[in-house]
Design a protein around this motif. Structure first.
Motif, short mmCIF file in Angstrom:
data_model
loop_
_atom_site.label_atom_id
_atom_site.label_comp_id
_atom_site.label_asym_id
_atom_site.label_seq_id
_atom_site.Cartn_x
_atom_site.Cartn_y
_atom_site.Cartn_z
N PHE A 19 0.87 -1.17 -0.01
CA PHE A 19 0.02 0.08 -0.11
C PHE A 19 0.86 1.23 -0.08
N ARG A 20 1.95 1.22 0.90
CA ARG A 20 2.97 2.50 0.67
C ARG A 20 3.32 2.59 -0.57
N GLN A 21 4.00 1.63 -1.14
CA GLN A 21 4.65 1.67 -2.64
C GLN A 21 3.49 2.14 -3.49
N ALA A 22 2.17 1.62 -3.49
CA ALA A 22 1.28 2.05 -4.74
C ALA A 22 0.83 3.44 -4.43
N ARG A 23 0.93 3.92 -3.25
CA ARG A 23 0.53 5.21 -3.06
C ARG A 23 1.71 6.24 -3.55
N ALA A 24 3.00 6.02 -3.12
CA ALA A 24 4.07 6.59 -3.46
C ALA A 24 4.12 6.60 -5.26
N SER A 25 3.91 5.56 -5.78
CA SER A 25 3.86 5.62 -7.33
C SER A 25 2.82 6.35 -7.87
N ALA A 26 1.62 6.56 -7.22
CA ALA A 26 0.66 7.31 -7.61
C ALA A 26 1.13 8.94 -7.37
N ARG A 27 1.86 9.27 -6.41
CA ARG A 27 2.28 10.51 -6.37
C ARG A 27 3.35 10.90 -7.40
N ALA A 28 4.10 10.07 -7.74
CA ALA A 28 5.33 9.95 -8.49
C ALA A 28 5.01 10.40 -9.98
N SER A 29 4.02 9.65 -10.59
CA SER A 29 3.63 9.64 -12.08
C SER A 29 2.38 9.23 -12.25
N GLY A 30 1.63 9.43 -13.54
CA GLY A 30 0.41 9.40 -13.80
C GLY A 30 -0.44 10.30 -13.35
N PRO A 31 -1.86 10.11 -13.88
CA PRO A 31 -2.74 11.13 -13.44
C PRO A 31 -2.98 11.35 -11.97
N ALA A 32 -3.43 12.71 -11.81
CA ALA A 32 -3.54 13.05 -10.43
C ALA A 32 -5.05 12.66 -9.86
N ALA A 33 -5.77 12.31 -10.83
CA ALA A 33 -7.24 11.96 -10.57
C ALA A 33 -7.87 11.72 -11.69
N TYR A 34 -8.99 11.19 -11.55
CA TYR A 34 -9.91 10.80 -12.78
C TYR A 34 -11.29 11.28 -12.49
N VAL A 35 -11.93 11.80 -13.46
CA VAL A 35 -13.22 12.53 -13.47
C VAL A 35 -14.24 11.80 -14.25
N VAL A 36 -15.30 11.62 -13.43
CA VAL A 36 -16.28 10.62 -14.09
C VAL A 36 -17.73 11.20 -14.12
#
Length: 635
Positions: free
Chosen positions: A111-128
């Motif tokens: 969980f720690r690594q997945a969250r760190a990866s989200a902060r480091a790259s990729g979209p900040a959010a998805y809008v639906v």
């Protein structure tokens, strides 16, 4: 292997497998691991725990059919299968207890690594968003909540991915949250893979399955103030409106784009009310002013019903309180748009009460048949008669308005049974078929047409279409497809190493990928959809034939570059690209509706489910052209 699974999780799974071996080896049990199955689809029992930081293990044993089966490895019994499953589970529990510190440390790190990866790259959010169907949006939010994914109401109107998302009607799903890995699994659209062999589906992009408006919000466009109240959602119908439904002196209109509209239609028809449906958009005069409605909207007149105005209002008020579909009272039959007055005939037709027969194979309706049964009976409250396909000859088809044949249910029918179904369809029935059954239906009606043509009569009583023109080899003139062509050179011989056979056999299999289709939103089967994009779960490469005598019959076709997410080889994509995915043709006074793919795939595709529901209620809008379309003729 799903990219969300870490090497450490794989190592821990291998350690648990050692406990299985020690439990099974003393008895000489034959078993295997890491062979014949993938670990990609996150809805699978062995993959879902891994996307939640754990170690997932799936046990499968060959069927013993409730007793005993002689297999290639000897006699297999039901009792032995249970015993082996029990022993394997005990071994897994033993292993989990003994390496529990490693397991919990791995999950914490995951969980720690997945969250760190989200902060480091990729979209900040998805809008639906699903602006024309709040209940479908709530259903999607409920799906997220079940899996621990946090979503928030959008506080400001924004532009993203070429779309406009309005405050109060759209939601944001941040990627920086505890379930960052699950967010990736739900929203990402992978197309590149290290391997080409899949046991199960290779795409599970949920906003595509739900046919939502959605886009990725990159870090530069994301602002914390866009996050409003935390969304809850749920799988129940949309909450009831705050205001009591006013009386409609002229009648009531039900918006068809709402997910619960088919349920409302079914209740109205079972109550004996006359219900009309629109084939064109219109504005209705309500006590609060004009309100716009799209194609498929239902109109329930107050006058001319079997119950008085007060009883009609009471029923409509109850349906409005139950929620799920927007209902508006109407004060006049006059509309501002031409040819859409509520009493007219050009844009309106009366809905008939459906009597549905669902044919299935085996002892109970499973897979496609079970999914359709759940949608129609449980979710929409539409009574469905279930019968085994093998009992077709003993079935009184005249009792039914609709017959559903899904998947492989059509196999094994005699010529007499096939003729009975085609005759019932031409007599006014609606035959709906998907997958292998759709291929069967194409052959059945083509054979009937061929026999009728040989006898000098057209079974559809329609003029045959002019042969399509195709470019000649030099591109300078046109020829008909039956014109002789030069014999092609013999292809070179193909030779491959034997140990590459499995890859060669499977690399062109589409185990499950999301394909984009071009949907005709003006077609009755597409009523409720507002754009031309519709994602379809494609399993295999079967497609439908182009209707030869009706240019308006293709409801949806695969786009020329159709792959949205998942694995499909270039050869497979080429076979599918541009071909019909859904067709609806008039046959005599009846209708033949064909789906190349399962529209209710695993009960998780509200986007394509609507096409099936429309085939139940909107079929009376479908007709054949009165004359062949000559607009594209070449003189």
């Amino acid at each position: 292997m799903n990219a969300l699974i870490t090497r450490r999780q794989t190592e821990l799974a291998d350690r648990i497998a050692g406990y299985h071996s020690r439990a099974l080896d003393p008895d000489g049990v034959l078993y295997y691991a890491e062979e014949g199955f993938d670990n990609f689809y996150i809805g699978k029992g062995s993959t879902y725990p891994q996307v939640n930081g754990g170690v997932g293990i799936l046990y499968e044993a060959g069927t013993a059919a409730g007793g005993a089966v002689e297999g290639r490895n000897g006699l297999r019994t039901y009792a032995e299968n249970i015993r082996l499953q029990f022993r394997a589970n005990l071994a897994a529990v033993t292993g989990a207890v003994e390496i529990r510190r490693d397991l919990t440390a791995s999950q914490t790190a995951y969980f720690r690594q997945a969250r760190a990866s989200a902060r480091a790259s990729g979209p900040a959010a998805y809008v639906v968003a699903a602006p024309d169907d709040p209940a479908r949006m709530q259903r999607f939010l409920g799906l997220l909540a079940i899996h621990g994914v946090t979503a928030h109401a959008l506080t400001e109107t924004i532009e993203a991915g070429g779309r406009r998302f309005e405050a109060g009607r759209a939601y944001l799903v941040p990627t920086d949250q505890r379930q960052a890995a699950m967010v990736r699994g739900i929203f990402e659209t992978p197309k590149s893979f290290e391997e080409s062999v899949f046991y199960d589906v290779s795409a599970w992009t949920m906003p595509l399955a739900y046919d939502l408006d959605w886009a990725a919000l990159e870090p530069g466009a994301f602002r914390p103030r866009l996050l409003g109240e935390r969304a809850r959602g749920g799988f129940d119908r949309q909450p009831a409106p705050a205001r009591v439904l006013a009386e409609g002196p002229y009648g009531y209109v039900v918006r068809w784009s709402d997910r619960a509209a088919p349920r409302v239609a079914g209740e109205l028809l079972r109550a004996g009310l006359m219900v009309r449906t629109a084939s064109a958009p219109f504005e209705a005069a309500t006590p609060s002013g004009p309100v716009a409605f799209g194609r498929g909207a239902l109109f329930v007149p107050t006058a001319g019903q079997q119950m008085d105005a007060a009883a009609v209002h009471a029923l409509m008020g109850r349906l409005a309180r139950e929620g799920g579909a927007m209902i508006a009272p109407v004060v006049s039959g006059r509309t501002p748009s031409p040819a859409t007055d509520l009493g007219g005939n050009k844009s309106w037709t009366t809905v008939t009460r459906p009597e549905i027969l669902l044919l299935f194979t085996g002892d109970a309706p499973r897979t496609e048949a079970g999914e359709a049964w759940w949608l129609l009976d449980h979710e929409m409250g539409l009574p469905v008669t279930l019968r085994r396909a093998s009992e077709l000859s003993r079935t009184e088809l005249s009792r039914y308005t609709h017959v559903l044949i899904l998947g492989a249910a059509s196999s094994g029918w005699t010529r007499a049974e096939t003729e009975a179904l085609t005759r019932w369809t031409r007599g006014g029935g609606v035959l709906i078929a998907s997958g292998a059954a759709a291929q069967w239906a194409q052959r059945a009606f083509a054979a009937e047409a061929g026999e009728a043509a040989a006898a000098g009569a057209s079974p559809s009583a329609r003029p045959a279409a002019r042969p399509a023109l195709a470019p000649a080899s030099d591109g300078n003139e046109a020829r008909t497809p039956d014109q002789p062509t030069a014999r092609s050179a013999e292809p070179p011989h193909d030779r491959r190493d034997f140990d590459r056979m499995e890859i060669g056999e499977t690399e062109h299999i589409v185990a499950g990928a999301l394909f984009q289709s071009d949907l005709d939103p003006s077609h009755p089967l597409a009523f409720g959809h507002t754009d031309r994009d519709l994602a379809i779960m494609k399993v295999g490469t079967a497609v439908l034939e182009w209707p030869r005598d009706d240019a308006y019959a293709v409801v949806a076709r695969y786009r020329d570059a159709p792959l949205l997410a998942g694995y499909a080889s270039r050869t497979s994509i080429a076979r599918v690209a541009g071909a019909p995915a859904v067709t609806a043709t008039q046959r005599g006074t009846g209708t033949l509706v064909l789906f190349a793919d399962n529209p209710t795939f695993r009960g998780t595709f509200p986007g394509t489910e609507r096409l099936l529901l429309n085939s139940i209620f909107m079929n009376r809008h479908i007709r054949a052209p009165r004359a062949p379309d000559l607009s594209d003729e070449i003189d």
